[in-house]
Design a protein around this motif. Sequence first.
Motif, PDB file in Angstrom:
ATOM      1  N   ASN A   1       6.245  -7.094   5.835  1.00 56.01           N
ATOM      2  CA  ASN A   1       6.946  -6.278   6.842  1.00 56.01           C
ATOM      3  C   ASN A   1       6.467  -5.011   6.450  1.00 56.01           C
ATOM      4  O   ASN A   1       6.360  -4.072   7.568  1.00 56.01           O
ATOM      5  N   LYS A   2       6.425  -3.985   5.709  1.00 60.52           N
ATOM      6  CA  LYS A   2       5.353  -2.758   5.438  1.00 60.52           C
ATOM      7  C   LYS A   2       4.055  -3.143   5.202  1.00 60.52           C
ATOM      8  O   LYS A   2       3.963  -2.400   6.903  1.00 60.52           O
ATOM      9  N   CYS A   3       3.436  -4.105   5.399  1.00 55.20           N
ATOM     10  CA  CYS A   3       2.191  -3.964   5.040  1.00 55.20           C
ATOM     11  C   CYS A   3       1.882  -4.218   6.573  1.00 55.20           C
ATOM     12  O   CYS A   3       1.244  -3.855   7.541  1.00 55.20           O
ATOM     13  N   GLY A   4       2.720  -5.180   7.679  1.00 59.85           N
ATOM     14  CA  GLY A   4       2.544  -5.349   8.516  1.00 59.85           C
ATOM     15  C   GLY A   4       2.444  -4.151   9.653  1.00 59.85           C
ATOM     16  O   GLY A   4       2.108  -4.595  11.648  1.00 59.85           O
ATOM     17  N   GLN A   5       2.964  -3.279   8.927  1.00 65.63           N
ATOM     18  CA  GLN A   5       2.827  -2.023  10.226  1.00 65.63           C
ATOM     19  C   GLN A   5       2.033  -1.485  11.020  1.00 65.63           C
ATOM     20  O   GLN A   5       1.473  -1.039  11.320  1.00 65.63           O
ATOM     21  N   TYR A   6       0.746  -2.030   9.470  1.00 69.43           N
ATOM     22  CA  TYR A   6      -0.457  -1.442   9.949  1.00 69.43           C
ATOM     23  C   TYR A   6      -2.077  -1.702  10.275  1.00 69.43           C
ATOM     24  O   TYR A   6      -2.404  -1.672  10.301  1.00 69.43           O
ATOM     25  N   HIS A   7      -1.013  -2.990  10.028  1.00 67.13           N
ATOM     26  CA  HIS A   7      -2.018  -4.127  10.231  1.00 67.13           C
ATOM     27  C   HIS A   7      -1.834  -5.975  10.542  1.00 67.13           C
ATOM     28  O   HIS A   7      -0.646  -6.403   9.339  1.00 67.13           O
ATOM     29  N   LYS A   8      -2.443  -6.391  11.371  1.00 71.25           N
ATOM     30  CA  LYS A   8      -1.408  -8.094  11.268  1.00 71.25           C
ATOM     31  C   LYS A   8      -2.262  -8.929   9.642  1.00 71.25           C
ATOM     32  O   LYS A   8      -1.059 -10.016   9.709  1.00 71.25           O
ATOM     33  N   ARG A   9      -2.862  -9.093   8.919  1.00 71.63           N
ATOM     34  CA  ARG A   9      -3.196  -9.453   7.386  1.00 71.63           C
ATOM     35  C   ARG A   9      -2.825  -8.610   5.907  1.00 71.63           C
ATOM     36  O   ARG A   9      -2.524  -7.331   6.743  1.00 71.63           O
ATOM     37  N   MET A  10      -3.000  -8.959   5.483  1.00 75.12           N
ATOM     38  CA  MET A  10      -2.731  -8.201   3.932  1.00 75.12           C
ATOM     39  C   MET A  10      -3.714  -9.128   3.253  1.00 75.12           C
ATOM     40  O   MET A  10      -3.937 -10.601   3.688  1.00 75.12           O
ATOM     41  N   PRO A  11      -3.972  -8.565   1.841  1.00 74.72           N
ATOM     42  CA  PRO A  11      -4.916  -9.734   1.144  1.00 74.72           C
ATOM     43  C   PRO A  11      -3.431 -10.492   0.453  1.00 74.72           C
ATOM     44  O   PRO A  11      -2.421 -10.263   0.247  1.00 74.72           O
ATOM     45  N   ALA A  12      -4.155 -11.610   0.462  1.00 80.10           N
ATOM     46  CA  ALA A  12      -3.684 -12.988  -0.765  1.00 80.10           C
ATOM     47  C   ALA A  12      -3.220 -12.085  -2.213  1.00 80.10           C
ATOM     48  O   ALA A  12      -4.149 -11.879  -2.989  1.00 80.10           O
ATOM     49  N   LEU A  13      -1.761 -11.474  -2.491  1.00 76.24           N
ATOM     50  CA  LEU A  13      -2.409 -10.721  -4.125  1.00 76.24           C
ATOM     51  C   LEU A  13      -1.763 -11.655  -5.056  1.00 76.24           C
ATOM     52  O   LEU A  13      -0.181 -12.291  -5.157  1.00 76.24           O
ATOM     53  N   VAL A  14      -1.752 -12.005  -6.241  1.00 78.66           N
ATOM     54  CA  VAL A  14      -1.341 -12.280  -6.863  1.00 78.66           C
ATOM     55  C   VAL A  14      -0.689 -11.667  -8.372  1.00 78.66           C
ATOM     56  O   VAL A  14      -1.202 -10.851  -8.991  1.00 78.66           O
ATOM     57  N   LEU A  15       0.683 -11.786  -8.683  1.00 82.82           N
ATOM     58  CA  LEU A  15       1.134 -10.965  -9.185  1.00 82.82           C
ATOM     59  C   LEU A  15       0.752 -11.517 -10.903  1.00 82.82           C
ATOM     60  O   LEU A  15       0.404 -12.507 -10.955  1.00 82.82           O
ATOM     61  N   ALA A  16       0.968 -10.700 -11.472  1.00 84.94           N
ATOM     62  CA  ALA A  16      -0.401 -10.646 -13.455  1.00 84.94           C
ATOM     63  C   ALA A  16       0.849 -11.492 -14.463  1.00 84.94           C
ATOM     64  O   ALA A  16      -0.157 -12.635 -14.463  1.00 84.94           O
ATOM     65  N   LYS A  17       2.144 -12.003 -13.784  1.00 78.70           N
ATOM     66  CA  LYS A  17       3.096 -12.956 -14.194  1.00 78.70           C
ATOM     67  C   LYS A  17       2.801 -14.315 -13.602  1.00 78.70           C
ATOM     68  O   LYS A  17       3.562 -15.452 -14.482  1.00 78.70           O
ATOM     69  N   ASP A  18       2.468 -14.478 -12.378  1.00 76.85           N
ATOM     70  CA  ASP A  18       1.879 -15.774 -11.826  1.00 76.85           C
ATOM     71  C   ASP A  18       0.433 -15.448 -12.282  1.00 76.85           C
ATOM     72  O   ASP A  18      -0.307 -16.715 -11.757  1.00 76.85           O
ATOM     73  N   LYS A  19      -0.520 -15.784 -13.018  1.00 72.88           N
ATOM     74  CA  LYS A  19      -1.622 -15.008 -13.094  1.00 72.88           C
ATOM     75  C   LYS A  19      -2.877 -16.992 -13.709  1.00 72.88           C
ATOM     76  O   LYS A  19      -3.675 -17.518 -13.709  1.00 72.88           O
ATOM     77  N   ASP A  20      -2.182 -17.273 -14.592  1.00 77.52           N
ATOM     78  CA  ASP A  20      -2.323 -18.718 -15.189  1.00 77.52           C
ATOM     79  C   ASP A  20      -1.838 -19.663 -14.308  1.00 77.52           C
ATOM     80  O   ASP A  20      -2.701 -20.853 -14.223  1.00 77.52           O
ATOM     81  N   TYR A  21      -0.604 -19.987 -13.284  1.00 81.39           N
ATOM     82  CA  TYR A  21      -0.359 -20.730 -12.759  1.00 81.39           C
ATOM     83  C   TYR A  21      -1.713 -20.584 -11.671  1.00 81.39           C
ATOM     84  O   TYR A  21      -1.328 -21.706 -11.361  1.00 81.39           O
TER      85      TYR A  21
END
Length: 188
Positions: free
Chosen positions: A141-161
Amino acid sequence: MCGRFSINKAITPIVSELFNTHFSVDSNNNLSPSQSVATLVKGNSSYSQVNALWGIKPNWSKKLIINAQAETVAMKPTFRQAFQSQRCLVPCNGWFEWRTEDGKKVKYLFEHANKMPLYMAGILFQHEHTELVTLTTQPNNKCGQYHKRMPALVLAKDKDYWFDSSPQALEPLLQAVEDRVIHVKRAD
């Protein structure tokens, strides 16, 4: 979407410790397509840094392709093989988007709410040089106010997954991160 991002060498000790490898970058507050980008890959059981040029130019394309949509990356012939076996993460401080306000383009920086590194999902291609395409997704919701796409971000805890899972199991990681993870500020 996400045609510019920022990397500051101040994050190198954090990234090096998290991935138990030597990560080294020069600061670049306006990293753009065709420039060299520091990425992280996983070998048998350890991480290493691979530098790649941001963007690919397949024979059929008239322009440089810098992003792939996370929703279709596993199916599109251009990206399918790289998504299966050449995934990477791109540590950065944030990315930029522009929005028209009162007839003027205004630049915004999207960064981690706690000033930690962000890890953009990416895929590598081995051609004459190693090349990179970053993945994008539907915005929160926050990023959607500025652009219709955003980077797919991987959280640090999910790096191995991210690295150890089959492409079919990665769908949860290819969704937008929660609003609370991202801080947005004007980048005048």
